[in-house]
Design a protein around this motif. Structure first.
Motif, mmCIF file in Angstrom:
data_model
loop_
_atom_site.group_PDB
_atom_site.id
_atom_site.type_symbol
_atom_site.label_atom_id
_atom_site.label_comp_id
_atom_site.label_asym_id
_atom_site.label_seq_id
_atom_site.Cartn_x
_atom_site.Cartn_y
_atom_site.Cartn_z
ATOM 1 N N ASP A 32 0.847 -1.185 0.000
ATOM 2 C CA ASP A 32 0.000 0.000 0.000
ATOM 3 C C ASP A 32 0.890 1.245 0.000
ATOM 4 O OD1 ASP A 32 -2.048 1.828 0.199
ATOM 5 O OD2 ASP A 32 -2.381 1.482 2.343
ATOM 6 N N VAL A 33 0.955 1.913 -1.131
ATOM 7 C CA VAL A 33 1.793 3.104 -1.247
ATOM 8 C C VAL A 33 0.961 4.366 -1.428
ATOM 9 C CG1 VAL A 33 3.820 1.880 -2.137
ATOM 10 C CG2 VAL A 33 2.074 2.708 -3.737
ATOM 11 N N ILE A 34 -0.323 4.278 -1.125
ATOM 12 C CA ILE A 34 -1.234 5.402 -1.317
ATOM 13 C C ILE A 34 -0.831 6.611 -0.469
ATOM 14 C CG2 ILE A 34 -2.975 4.758 0.406
ATOM 15 C CD1 ILE A 34 -3.767 6.052 -3.088
ATOM 16 N N HIS A 35 -0.281 6.363 0.726
ATOM 17 C CA HIS A 35 0.097 7.468 1.613
ATOM 18 C C HIS A 35 1.369 8.169 1.160
ATOM 19 C CE1 HIS A 35 -3.175 6.082 3.863
ATOM 20 N NE2 HIS A 35 -2.581 5.406 4.811
ATOM 21 N N VAL A 36 2.106 7.550 0.265
ATOM 22 C CA VAL A 36 3.337 8.161 -0.258
ATOM 23 C C VAL A 36 3.261 8.299 -1.783
ATOM 24 C CG1 VAL A 36 4.861 7.484 1.652
ATOM 25 C CG2 VAL A 36 4.481 5.901 -0.254
ATOM 26 N N SER A 37 2.050 8.466 -2.280
ATOM 27 C CA SER A 37 1.869 8.566 -3.729
ATOM 28 C C SER A 37 2.471 9.846 -4.310
ATOM 29 C CB SER A 37 0.377 8.483 -4.077
ATOM 30 O OG SER A 37 -0.320 9.546 -3.475
ATOM 31 N N TRP A 38 2.893 10.758 -3.456
ATOM 32 C CA TRP A 38 3.542 11.986 -3.874
ATOM 33 C C TRP A 38 5.004 11.753 -4.263
ATOM 34 C CZ3 TRP A 38 7.662 12.644 -0.714
ATOM 35 C CH2 TRP A 38 7.595 12.046 0.557
ATOM 36 N N ILE A 39 5.570 10.611 -3.899
ATOM 37 C CA ILE A 39 6.989 10.352 -4.138
ATOM 38 C C ILE A 39 7.379 10.462 -5.612
ATOM 39 C CG2 ILE A 39 8.735 8.508 -4.105
ATOM 40 C CD1 ILE A 39 7.882 7.857 -1.281
ATOM 41 N N PRO A 40 6.666 9.868 -6.560
ATOM 42 C CA PRO A 40 7.084 10.001 -7.962
ATOM 43 C C PRO A 40 7.144 11.454 -8.441
ATOM 44 C CG PRO A 40 5.530 8.205 -7.749
ATOM 45 C CD PRO A 40 5.549 8.918 -6.434
ATOM 46 N N ALA A 41 6.165 12.271 -8.067
ATOM 47 C CA ALA A 41 6.157 13.669 -8.504
ATOM 48 C C ALA A 41 7.347 14.433 -7.934
ATOM 49 C CB ALA A 41 4.850 14.344 -8.099
ATOM 50 N N VAL A 42 7.621 14.234 -6.653
ATOM 51 C CA VAL A 42 8.758 14.907 -6.021
ATOM 52 C C VAL A 42 10.063 14.402 -6.622
ATOM 53 C CG1 VAL A 42 10.019 15.182 -3.843
ATOM 54 C CG2 VAL A 42 7.530 15.429 -3.890
ATOM 55 N N CYS A 43 10.143 13.107 -6.866
ATOM 56 C CA CYS A 43 11.372 12.538 -7.441
ATOM 57 C C CYS A 43 11.637 13.036 -8.856
ATOM 58 C CB CYS A 43 11.317 11.012 -7.417
ATOM 59 S SG CYS A 43 11.624 10.311 -5.789
ATOM 60 N N VAL A 44 10.588 13.181 -9.651
ATOM 61 C CA VAL A 44 10.775 13.706 -11.010
ATOM 62 C C VAL A 44 11.332 15.133 -10.954
ATOM 63 C CG1 VAL A 44 9.551 14.472 -13.092
ATOM 64 C CG2 VAL A 44 9.122 12.197 -12.145
ATOM 65 N N MET A 45 10.787 15.952 -10.067
ATOM 66 C CA MET A 45 11.286 17.328 -9.936
ATOM 67 C C MET A 45 12.711 17.340 -9.379
ATOM 68 S SD MET A 45 7.957 19.533 -8.775
ATOM 69 C CE MET A 45 7.488 18.483 -7.404
ATOM 70 N N ALA A 46 12.974 16.500 -8.387
ATOM 71 C CA ALA A 46 14.318 16.432 -7.809
ATOM 72 C C ALA A 46 15.320 15.908 -8.833
ATOM 73 C CB ALA A 46 14.306 15.544 -6.563
ATOM 74 N N TYR A 47 14.900 14.921 -9.619
ATOM 75 C CA TYR A 47 15.782 14.392 -10.660
ATOM 76 C C TYR A 47 16.124 15.473 -11.677
ATOM 77 C CZ TYR A 47 17.656 11.765 -14.538
ATOM 78 O OH TYR A 47 18.471 11.325 -15.545
ATOM 79 N N ALA A 48 15.117 16.204 -12.136
ATOM 80 C CA ALA A 48 15.350 17.262 -13.117
ATOM 81 C C ALA A 48 16.325 18.297 -12.570
ATOM 82 C CB ALA A 48 14.032 17.920 -13.519
ATOM 83 N N ALA A 49 16.147 18.677 -11.314
ATOM 84 C CA ALA A 49 17.025 19.684 -10.703
ATOM 85 C C ALA A 49 18.440 19.161 -10.519
ATOM 86 C CB ALA A 49 16.447 20.124 -9.363
ATOM 87 N N THR A 50 18.576 17.950 -9.984
ATOM 88 C CA THR A 50 19.922 17.423 -9.727
ATOM 89 C C THR A 50 20.637 17.040 -11.019
ATOM 90 O OG1 THR A 50 19.062 15.189 -9.309
ATOM 91 C CG2 THR A 50 19.369 16.626 -7.396
ATOM 92 N N PHE A 51 19.895 16.613 -12.028
ATOM 93 C CA PHE A 51 20.495 16.308 -13.323
ATOM 94 C C PHE A 51 21.038 17.579 -13.960
ATOM 95 C CE2 PHE A 51 20.289 15.964 -17.935
ATOM 96 C CZ PHE A 51 21.046 14.827 -18.155
ATOM 97 N N LYS A 52 20.241 18.614 -13.992
ATOM 98 C CA LYS A 52 20.656 19.861 -14.637
ATOM 99 C C LYS A 52 21.788 20.525 -13.869
ATOM 100 C CE LYS A 52 19.874 22.362 -18.213
ATOM 101 N NZ LYS A 52 20.125 21.789 -19.523
ATOM 102 N N LEU A 53 21.873 20.299 -12.578
ATOM 103 C CA LEU A 53 22.916 20.893 -11.755
ATOM 104 C C LEU A 53 24.310 20.457 -12.198
ATOM 105 C CD1 LEU A 53 23.373 22.669 -9.216
ATOM 106 C CD2 LEU A 53 23.381 20.564 -7.890
ATOM 107 N N GLY A 54 24.428 19.264 -12.725
ATOM 108 C CA GLY A 54 25.755 18.788 -13.129
ATOM 109 C C GLY A 54 25.743 18.038 -14.439
#
Length: 175
Positions: free
Chosen positions: A47-69
Motif C-alpha cells: 500500500d503506497v497510497i500514503h506516499v503517492s507523492w513520491i514520484p512527482a517529487v522525485c521527477v522534480m528532484a531528478y530534473a534539478a539534480t540532473f541539470k545541476l551537473g
C-alpha cells in the motif's frame, strides 16, 4: 531545471566541474533509487497510497539534480577540451553521441519496463548514475581554471606543470 542551470553556472567556477558531475551523479542516483523502490513496492502490492507523492517529487528532484551537473557540465567540458581548430566538429560529434545515447536509453527503458516492470529500468539507471560518479572521480580531470594546453596535457596523462617548464627557455643551454 532553469533554476538548477542558473545555480550550476554560478557555482561551477567556485566548486569545479568534477565536483558538480560527481554530486549530480550521486544525487540523481539516490532519486532514481527512491523511484525504483517505490515502484517495486507498488508492483509487489504494498500500500503506497500514503506516499503517492513520491514520484512527482522525485521527477522534480531528478530534473534539478540532473541539470545541476550532468545536464550542463559535459557541455562546458566539451567546449574546453577541444582546440579552436576542431571545436565545431568535436562539439557536433559530442552532441550526436548524446542524442544517440538518449534514444538508446529511451528504448532500453521501454524494453525493460515492458518485460520486467517499471521498477527495473529505474534500478538500472540508478546503477548507471552511481557508476558515472565513480568514473568521474577516477578518470575525468578537473578543467576549472586550466588553459587549453594544460587540459591537453592532462588528457595525455602528463602533469600541467610540465607545460610551464617546457615552455620556459633553457638558459643554461645558451652558455
Amino acid at each position: 531545471m532553469l533554476l538548477s542551470a542558473g545555480v550550476a553556472s554560478l557555482i561551477m567556477d567556485k566548486f569545479g566541474r568534477k565536483f558538480l558531475l560527481i554530486s549530480s551523479g550521486l544525487l540523481t542516483g539516490v532519486v532514481l533509487l527512491i523511484m525504483a523502490i517505490y515502484f517495486h513496492l507498488k508492483n509487489l502490492d504494498f500500500d503506497v497510497i500514503h506516499v503517492s507523492w513520491i514520484p512527482a517529487v522525485c521527477v522534480m528532484a531528478y530534473a534539478a539534480t540532473f541539470k545541476l551537473g550532468l545536464g550542463l557540465v559535459p557541455i562546458v567540458i566539451t567546449a574546453e577540451i577541444f582546440p579552436t581548430t576542431v571545436k565545431a566538429i568535436g562539439m557536433t560529434l559530442a552532441d550526436t553521441v548524446y542524442v544517440i545515447a538518449a534514444a538508446i536509453s529511451i528504448n532500453i527503458y521501454y524494453i525493460l519496463y515492458r518485460n520486467f516492470g517499471i521498477h527495473v529500468p529505474f534500478y538500472m539507471f540508478t546503477a548507471c548514475s552511481f557508476l558515472m560518479a565513480i568514473f568521474t572521480a577516477i578518470w575525468i580531470p578537473e578543467t576549472k581554471g586550466k588553459t587549453l594546453d594544460e587540459i591537453q596535457l592532462m588528457l595525455k596523462g602528463k602533469k600541467a606543470v610540465a607545460a610551464k617548464e617546457s615552455s620556459e627557455p633553457n638558459i643554461s643551454a645558451r652558455y
